[in-house]
Motif scaffolding. Structure first.
Motif, PDB file in Angstrom:
ATOM      1  N   HIS A 266       0.831  -1.202   0.000  1.00  0.00           N
ATOM      2  CA  HIS A 266       0.000   0.000   0.000  1.00  0.00           C
ATOM      3  C   HIS A 266       0.866   1.253   0.000  1.00  0.00           C
ATOM      4  O   HIS A 266       0.653   2.192  -0.786  1.00  0.00           O
ATOM      5  N   ASP A 267       1.850   1.300   0.880  1.00  0.00           N
ATOM      6  CA  ASP A 267       2.713   2.479   0.988  1.00  0.00           C
ATOM      7  C   ASP A 267       3.602   2.654  -0.241  1.00  0.00           C
ATOM      8  O   ASP A 267       3.961   3.780  -0.599  1.00  0.00           O
ATOM      9  N   LEU A 268       3.943   1.541  -0.889  1.00  0.00           N
ATOM     10  CA  LEU A 268       4.770   1.606  -2.096  1.00  0.00           C
ATOM     11  C   LEU A 268       4.096   2.463  -3.163  1.00  0.00           C
ATOM     12  O   LEU A 268       4.753   3.254  -3.847  1.00  0.00           O
ATOM     13  N   ARG A 269       2.791   2.336  -3.286  1.00  0.00           N
ATOM     14  CA  ARG A 269       2.071   3.105  -4.307  1.00  0.00           C
ATOM     15  C   ARG A 269       2.155   4.604  -4.028  1.00  0.00           C
ATOM     16  O   ARG A 269       2.234   5.415  -4.957  1.00  0.00           O
ATOM     17  N   LYS A 345       1.188  -0.178 -13.675  1.00  0.00           N
ATOM     18  CA  LYS A 345       2.403   0.263 -12.977  1.00  0.00           C
ATOM     19  C   LYS A 345       2.055   1.226 -11.854  1.00  0.00           C
ATOM     20  O   LYS A 345       2.648   1.183 -10.768  1.00  0.00           O
ATOM     21  N   ASP A 346       1.071   2.084 -12.099  1.00  0.00           N
ATOM     22  CA  ASP A 346       0.622   2.997 -11.045  1.00  0.00           C
ATOM     23  C   ASP A 346      -0.025   2.214  -9.906  1.00  0.00           C
ATOM     24  O   ASP A 346       0.206   2.503  -8.728  1.00  0.00           O
ATOM     25  N   TYR A 347      -0.799   1.195 -10.227  1.00  0.00           N
ATOM     26  CA  TYR A 347      -1.453   0.350  -9.225  1.00  0.00           C
ATOM     27  C   TYR A 347      -0.421  -0.359  -8.350  1.00  0.00           C
ATOM     28  O   TYR A 347      -0.599  -0.496  -7.128  1.00  0.00           O
ATOM     29  N   SER A 351       5.283   3.269 -11.127  1.00  0.00           N
ATOM     30  CA  SER A 351       5.116   4.135 -12.292  1.00  0.00           C
ATOM     31  C   SER A 351       6.362   4.967 -12.575  1.00  0.00           C
ATOM     32  O   SER A 351       6.575   5.404 -13.697  1.00  0.00           O
ATOM     33  N   ARG A 352       7.207   5.199 -11.534  1.00  0.00           N
ATOM     34  CA  ARG A 352       8.424   6.013 -11.717  1.00  0.00           C
ATOM     35  C   ARG A 352       9.700   5.172 -11.642  1.00  0.00           C
ATOM     36  O   ARG A 352      10.803   5.732 -11.643  1.00  0.00           O
ATOM     37  N   ALA A 353       9.574   3.861 -11.560  1.00  0.00           N
ATOM     38  CA  ALA A 353      10.741   3.001 -11.348  1.00  0.00           C
ATOM     39  C   ALA A 353      11.567   2.888 -12.630  1.00  0.00           C
ATOM     40  O   ALA A 353      11.260   2.085 -13.513  1.00  0.00           O
TER      41      ALA A 353
END
Length: 635
Positions: A266-269, A345-347, A351-353
């Motif tokens: 959850h926090d990763l997002r 990727k956003d989920y 998305s920024r990796a």
């Protein structure tokens, strides 16, 4: 290849530079009760020096060991740097280590001071003190539940900081002196080897080792200054220390820490890091989460996924094989990025990796290809605790599914006559801690004998086969490495752990531990009811599922090395039971001894066997329960 980045001589020198040059930049961001708490480099530097001043006043000196135990917490990372500033060294311990095992992780350097995350870890340390008489001083971060304790030597982290600030205020020159005290040859951290064949060895990484490892990776383009990094892996694992503390401080990352392990995904997002490191099992878990999410979403979204994803996978396999996309494939990829890949990727929080890595063991081909097909730049790397984690890695545009890439800049690698991988680099430790005989065997003329078997392909890519010590022969004389076969089986999401048996026997068998989440979801989709892991593992449908997995792997193996029979174990292999290490590596001797009756039954062609299952309760007490397990033929 990147331009050379000038790195300071020690982690403390780098911290001081960050405070001066990047003082207002966020150093650590930690989620607490749903709110992200930020600390910049100037504030972190001040806290580290205050901790160091207080610890010195309480007797911590050069050469002393200090235990650090708990999940990822900003105060624990600061404590490790403060300890290193005094030319002492932190000894991080896996947070799930039970009290009985703490003795072996606190024997090196006989630490008399410890940092603990919370009440759970304080209780373990108090139990350890009752057993061996130390640590005398226990400093805790989270004080919930500890206020009523009357044990001596308990101190809140905030109180330690107050002591240090008062000391620094009374001696203005002390802060600068503390900041310059550490030397490149000092131990920056004492980690432990996996301990698959005995007690874990102490692995002392010096500041020079850490800086060489980070420097090698930076020159190879694997790290960039100023990354957004996500720190959630065990602090006692070399990967976390090198990425979070090593590269984090040397390259002034912003280090993001989840609220707790249960909220990691959850926090990763919310973080959306620019660089992400995960072990193969974590990538598998992320894939399972993605698949479950797709199955539960709307019919339209599911149809879009089922249309675009197979095409993305096919295109990625084409790229990995050296092919170029056609105009039609590029157009489909463009549309897929907008409608499917980008939202996924956003989920997942990626998305920024720009850089994503996996290491520690082999990652399944299907998992690896799928994440790359989504547009995540996932690459494999190879290293050990003794090499500062990073020795070889895949480079952009030069990725192969079955290799770990090429040696990093500054790393020499060769294969000796026995097939063992040897490594020489500034990141390699000089010796094990207080273990001259083991050091002499492992380190010869500057070359580390890794204990891993492998070979180089003609283009310089390294293929790792498994542990040299695990090379065995079947009764028919066929040579094989069980771990190599086990990794191929674990590539499947339905298998969490497996032990392949067959040394000096006529054929191979397997003890399989199913993945409860993946198999449980599979069973629910087919209306297969169950009440426990044990019951699910013995369901006929699940046994047929695992038999299919093994049939697929058998198709990739020589006939002499195919698995003929298997059993689904009633539970997963557990580090608390000593069956796997804290880094989840198999302790083969423990498995073969504990399940000897089961193994014999597999070779006696029995259809089932009853075993006494050992149970370890939360209190540490043990018991047993008789289980009947089905033994299955692989057609």
């Amino acid at each position: 290849m990147n331009a050379i980045v000038e790195l300071p001589p020690t982690l403390i020198a780098a911290l001081t530079r960050n405070a001066g040059v990047h003082g207002d930049r966020v150093a650590i961001r930690e989620r607490d009760q749903g709110i992200w708490q930020e600390q910049n480099w100037r504030e972190l530097h001040a806290d580290v020096l205050a901790m160091a001043a207080a610890l010195e006043a309480r007797g911590v000196a050069a050469g002393h060991a200090v235990t650090v135990i708990g999940d990822n917490r900003s105060r624990l990372y600061a404590a490790m740097l403060a300890i290193a500033a005094l030319r002492a060294f932190p000894v991080p311990v896996f947070p799930d280590v039970p009290p009985a095992e703490l003795v072996q992780y606190t024997r090196h350097g006989a630490p008399d001071v410890a940092f603990a995350e919370d009440q759970e870890q304080v209780d373990k340390l108090l139990e350890l003190r009752a057993t061996i008489g130390r640590p005398a001083l226990i400093i805790y971060d989270d004080g919930r539940g500890i206020a009523g304790y009357d044990a001596p030597g308990l101190l809140a982290c905030e109180s330690l900081l107050s002591e240090g600030r008062a000391r620094l205020a009374a001696a203005p020159a002390l802060g600068q002196e503390l900041a310059g005290r550490a030397q490149p040859g000092d131990i920056a951290v004492l980690l432990h080897s996996s301990g698959t064949t005995g007690l874990p060895k102490g692995v002392p990484l010096t500041h020079a080792n850490v800086i060489a490892g980070v420097g090698n990776a930076t020159r190879g383009g694997f790290f960039k200054p100023g990354e957004e990094h996500y720190a959630y892996l065990p602090t006692a694992w070399v990967g976390d220390f090198m990425f979070t503390v090593g590269a984090g401080v040397l390259l002034h990352f912003t280090i993001n820490i989840p609220e707790r392990q249960e909220t990691v995904l959850h926090d990763l997002r919310e973080v959306a890091p620019t660089m992400y490191l995960a072990a193969p099992r974590a990538w598998d878990n992320m894939l399972t989460r993605l698949q479950v999410g797709i199955a539960e979403t709307t019919a339209v979204k599911r149809a879009l996924y089922n249309y675009f994803m197979p095409r993305a996978i096919a295109l990625e396999r084409k790229k990995l094989g050296g092919g170029a996309p056609t105009l039609g494939q590029r157009l489909v990829a463009f549309a897929g990025e907008i409608m499917v890949y980008g939202p996924l990727k956003d989920y997942l929080g990626l998305s920024r990796a720009v850089r994503a890595y996996t290491g520690g063991e082999a990652l399944g081909e299907d998992t690896f290809v799928l994440f790359r097909a989504l547009g995540i730049n996932l690459k494999q790397f190879y290293g050990q605790t003794e090499t500062g984690a990073m020795s070889a890695a895949q480079r952009d545009g030069d990725v192969k599914v079955h290799t770990v890439g090429k040696p990093m800049p500054g790393v020499e690698m060769r294969i000796d006559d026995s097939g063992e991988i040897l490594v020489r680099s500034g990141s390699v430790v000089g010796a094990y801690f207080d273990a001259p005989e083991e050091s002499a065997r492992a380190l010869v003329d500057g070359w580390l004998h890794t204990g891993d078997a492998g070979y180089f392909e003609p283009d310089g890519h390294l293929v790792v086969l498994g542990r040299v010590s695990e090379v065995v022969r079947t009764g028919g004389g066929e040579r094989y490495i069980p771990n190599f076969i086990e990794n191929r089986i674990k590539f499947d999401a339905f298998v969490r752990n497996v032990a392949v048996v067959g040394a000096n026997r006529q054929y191979l068998t397997a003890i399989v531990c199913i993945d409860l989440e993946a198999v449980g979801y599979w069973a629910e989709q087919r209306s297969i009811s169950y009440t426990s892991y044990a019951e699910l593992s013995q369901a006929q449908e699940v046994q047929a599922l695992i038999a299919g997995v093994l049939r697929h792997v058998n198709g990739l193996l020589k006939p002499e090395l195919r698995i003929r029979r298997f059993v689904n174990l009633h539970k997963d292999f557990d580090p608390d039971d000593g069956e796997v290490t804290r880094t989840r590596k198999l302790r083969r001797n423990v498995i073969e001894e504990r399940y000897a009756t089961l193994i014999e039954a597999l070779y006696e062609k029995q259809s089932s066997v009853s075993i006494d299952a050992r149970i370890v309760y939360e209190s540490g007490a043990t018991g047993s329960l008789q289980r009947t397990l089905n033994l299955v033929e692989v057609a």
